[in-house]
Scaffold this motif. Structure first.
Motif, PDB file in Angstrom:
ATOM      1  N   VAL A   8       0.860  -1.188   0.000  1.00 43.78           N
ATOM      2  CA  VAL A   8       0.000   0.000   0.000  1.00 43.78           C
ATOM      3  C   VAL A   8       0.894   1.235   0.000  1.00 43.78           C
ATOM      4  N   GLY A   9       0.841   2.002  -1.086  1.00 45.15           N
ATOM      5  CA  GLY A   9       1.648   3.220  -1.192  1.00 45.15           C
ATOM      6  C   GLY A   9       2.740   3.062  -2.238  1.00 45.15           C
ATOM      7  N   GLU A  32      -1.948   2.602  -5.006  1.00 44.83           N
ATOM      8  CA  GLU A  32      -1.588   3.993  -4.725  1.00 44.83           C
ATOM      9  C   GLU A  32      -2.855   4.849  -4.760  1.00 44.83           C
ATOM     10  N   GLY A  33      -3.037   5.622  -3.699  1.00 45.59           N
ATOM     11  CA  GLY A  33      -4.249   6.425  -3.593  1.00 45.59           C
ATOM     12  C   GLY A  33      -4.302   7.611  -4.547  1.00 45.59           C
ATOM     13  N   GLY A  39       4.819   9.490  -4.355  1.00 45.42           N
ATOM     14  CA  GLY A  39       4.595   9.984  -2.995  1.00 45.42           C
ATOM     15  C   GLY A  39       5.102  11.396  -2.855  1.00 45.42           C
ATOM     16  N   VAL A  41       7.876  12.463  -3.780  1.00 42.89           N
ATOM     17  CA  VAL A  41       8.815  12.812  -4.866  1.00 42.89           C
ATOM     18  C   VAL A  41       8.013  12.947  -6.168  1.00 42.89           C
ATOM     19  N   ARG A  53       7.581  18.993  -6.201  1.00 39.08           N
ATOM     20  CA  ARG A  53       6.640  19.339  -5.115  1.00 39.08           C
ATOM     21  C   ARG A  53       7.403  19.531  -3.814  1.00 39.08           C
ATOM     22  N   PHE A  55      11.187  21.800  -2.910  1.00 40.18           N
ATOM     23  CA  PHE A  55      12.574  21.716  -3.378  1.00 40.18           C
ATOM     24  C   PHE A  55      13.252  20.504  -2.752  1.00 40.18           C
ATOM     25  N   TYR A  62      24.247   8.506  -1.612  1.00 42.62           N
ATOM     26  CA  TYR A  62      23.491   7.652  -0.683  1.00 42.62           C
ATOM     27  C   TYR A  62      23.753   6.192  -1.069  1.00 42.62           C
ATOM     28  N   ALA A 221      -7.042   3.821  -3.226  1.00 44.84           N
ATOM     29  CA  ALA A 221      -6.637   3.946  -1.820  1.00 44.84           C
ATOM     30  C   ALA A 221      -7.074   2.721  -1.035  1.00 44.84           C
ATOM     31  N   LEU A 258      -4.237   3.212   8.897  1.00 48.18           N
ATOM     32  CA  LEU A 258      -4.287   1.820   8.461  1.00 48.18           C
ATOM     33  C   LEU A 258      -3.691   0.840   9.468  1.00 48.18           C
ATOM     34  N   VAL A 363       4.147  21.753   1.899  1.00 51.30           N
ATOM     35  CA  VAL A 363       4.296  20.320   2.175  1.00 51.30           C
ATOM     36  C   VAL A 363       4.342  20.143   3.697  1.00 51.30           C
ATOM     37  N   LEU A 367       9.035  15.703   6.163  1.00 55.86           N
ATOM     38  CA  LEU A 367       9.952  14.690   6.702  1.00 55.86           C
ATOM     39  C   LEU A 367       9.523  14.269   8.095  1.00 55.86           C
ATOM     40  N   ASP A 391      10.002   5.891   5.288  1.00 58.32           N
ATOM     41  CA  ASP A 391      11.154   6.639   5.796  1.00 58.32           C
ATOM     42  C   ASP A 391      11.083   6.853   7.303  1.00 58.32           C
TER      43      ASP A 391
END
Ligand SMILES: Cc1cc2nc3c(=O)[nH]c(=O)nc-3n(C[C@H](O)[C@H](O)[C@H](O)COP(=O)(O)OP(=O)(O)OC[C@H]3O[C@@H](n4cnc5c(N)ncnc54)[C@H](O)[C@@H]3O)c2cc1C
Length: 419
Positions: A8-9, A32-33, A39, A41, A53, A55, A62, A221, A258, A363, A367, A391
């Motif tokens: 989911v997602g 994906e809803g 998401g 990104v 969406r 900066f 990484y 969703a 959920l 947004v 984070l 995350d």
């Protein structure tokens, strides 16, 4: 059964889980809803300008990006390794002396880089630069603020450069993040040159989605995820789906809808995207504001950049795209267009009255907070067959989301047995 595993997602964590499950022989179906994958990104195209969406940048250093992403295919357009610091007197370019030798002398002689601070930074960060395990496996952790104070990193390098830079990266200026986590972040910045994919940041999740055998079901969703005797049942507006297990990778603000878990704390920011008349002369660097006496910006903007200078593909030929970021945790985080425009005029030393707002992203849940403690807790089972990841279970970053996907796929594969 509709699949072995329902994910989911379709953010980075969900897509990466599905991809890794598929590589291990499982049939994974992603729900994906919203109307596209990615998401947090995502990229909007406005009048031919690419406006992410909020900066954000992709750091190829990484470890998870290096391992799992085809970075050359994204055609990364890189930022300079450094920043421009604006204070009450002037704007100074501070850049990595080896990567930008033309700025080396001025950087090393700058009042923003006192030797005492450089030595303290080397002591504070050096061990993690050499061996990242010193941060990931450290027995103790503390807030960034306390840790930098204890290291004696208390001068202008901290006040004018590190604090404003990290506030933008963490979407928070409070200094309450995990010091060990920030060490790892800075290590990635020291080793890599972050950039923007030629087709916008959304090209990153699109690359992950393109590797899936079963197309992501968009606008679908999950309303409920519950365990049944044969596995799990996921309710959607278009009916129920069944699988042997489910991975919930919905982002921190939706987890509690959920799963029986508390909603993780988050930090937010806004980004304004402007079509600029003329290209302000900043080079390929982020501009940080350290004009407030005592530290921080004098206006609402914490960082800004001429994006089209770094990433020409983000603007039509001959046009200039500027981003400006404010922090929602600050009193002026929701500054209006006039205030942002005024602040940009001060920062770039040019009139912005003819700059045109292309779009503006607020947004709220940029984070998850990353408080001191274990750096990554890993995915969590909320039942026999339902796993929560994202995350907020790893680190608050692209690295964390990709790692979350990998760890979730391993946990599910181990529970279901080899496909
Ligand atoms: C403005 C901004 C700037 C950032 N800058 C950087 C940066 O420079 N570097 C960096 O490393 N990281 C950055 N990040 C962080 C990084 O983007 C995230 O950590 C990462 O994308 C999180 O991925 P995720 O899959 O865990 O969650 P998300 O991206 O939130 O994905 C969750 C998905 O689940 C979907 N969903 C939610 N509920 C349901 C439901 N009931 N049913 C179906 N689908 C559902 C959502 O629509 C979404 O697509 C930034 C984030 C933002 C927002």
């Amino acid at each position: 059964m509709d699949a072995d595993v329902i994910v989911v997602g379709a953010g980075l964590a969900g897509l990466q889980s599905a991809r890794r499950l598929q590589d291990q022989g499982f049939d994974a179906l992603v729900l994906e809803g919203s109307d596209a994958v990615g998401g947090r990104v995502r990229t909007d195209v406005v009048d031919g300008f690419r406006c992410d969406r909020g900066f954000q940048v992709l750091n190829p250093a990484y470890p998870a990006v290096d391992r799992w992403i085809d970075v050359p295919a994204l055609e990364l357009q890189r930022f300079g390794v450094g920043a421009i610091v604006r204070d009450g007197r002037s704007a100074t370019t501070l850049a990595h002396p080896l990567r930008h030798p033309q700025h080396a002398l001025r950087t090393l002689a700058s009042r923003h880089v006192p030797l005492r601070d450089v030595a303290a930074l080397a002591r504070w960060l050096g061990p993690t630069l050499l061996r990242p395990q010193t941060a990931t496996r450290a027995a103790t952790d503390e807030t960034l603020r306390a840790s930098l104070d204890a290291a004696g990193l208390t001068g202008r390098l901290r006040r004018d450069v590190l604090d404003p830079f990290l506030a933008g990266v963490l979407a928070d200026s409070g200094g309450d993040a995990s010091a060990n986590y920030v060490r790892l972040l800075l290590r990635s910045f020291a080793l890599g040159a972050p950039g923007l994919p030629s087709r916008g940041m959304q090209a990153l999740p699109e690359q992950l989605a393109a590797g899936l055998h079963t197309a992501v079901r968009l606008r679908t969703a999950a309303r409920e995820v519950r365990e049944v005797s044969s596995g799990v049942e996921v309710a959607t507006d278009a009916g129920s789906l069944r699988a042997r297990a489910a991975v919930i990778a919905v982002g921190p603000q939706h987890v509690a809808e959920l799963a029986s878990l508390p909603a993780p704390a988050t930090h937010g920011l806004t980004t304004w995207w402007f079509r600029a008349t003329g290209q302000p002369r900043t080079g390929p660097f982020l501009l940080l504001d350290a004009s407030r006496p005592g530290g921080g910006p004098a206006g609402p903007i914490w960082n800004t950049a001429v994006i089209s200078r770094v990433a020409p593909s983000y603007a039509p030929p001959g046009e200039h795209l500027v981003q400006a970021t404010t922090l929602l945790g600050e009193p002026d985080g929701r500054a209006d267009e006039q205030a942002v425009r005024r602040d940009l005029a001060r920062l770039y030393g040019t009139s912005t009255t003819r700059w045109e707002v292309l779009t503006h992203h607020v947004v709220t849940h940029t984070l998850p907070a990353q408080p001191p403690g274990p750096i990554a807790r890993g995915p969590v089972w909320t039942g026999e067959r339902v796993l929560v990841t994202g995350d907020h279970r790893e680190t608050a970053s692209i690295q964390g989301a990709l790692a979350a996907g990998v760890h979730a796929s391993r946990a599910v594969a181990a529970r279901l047995g080899l496909a």
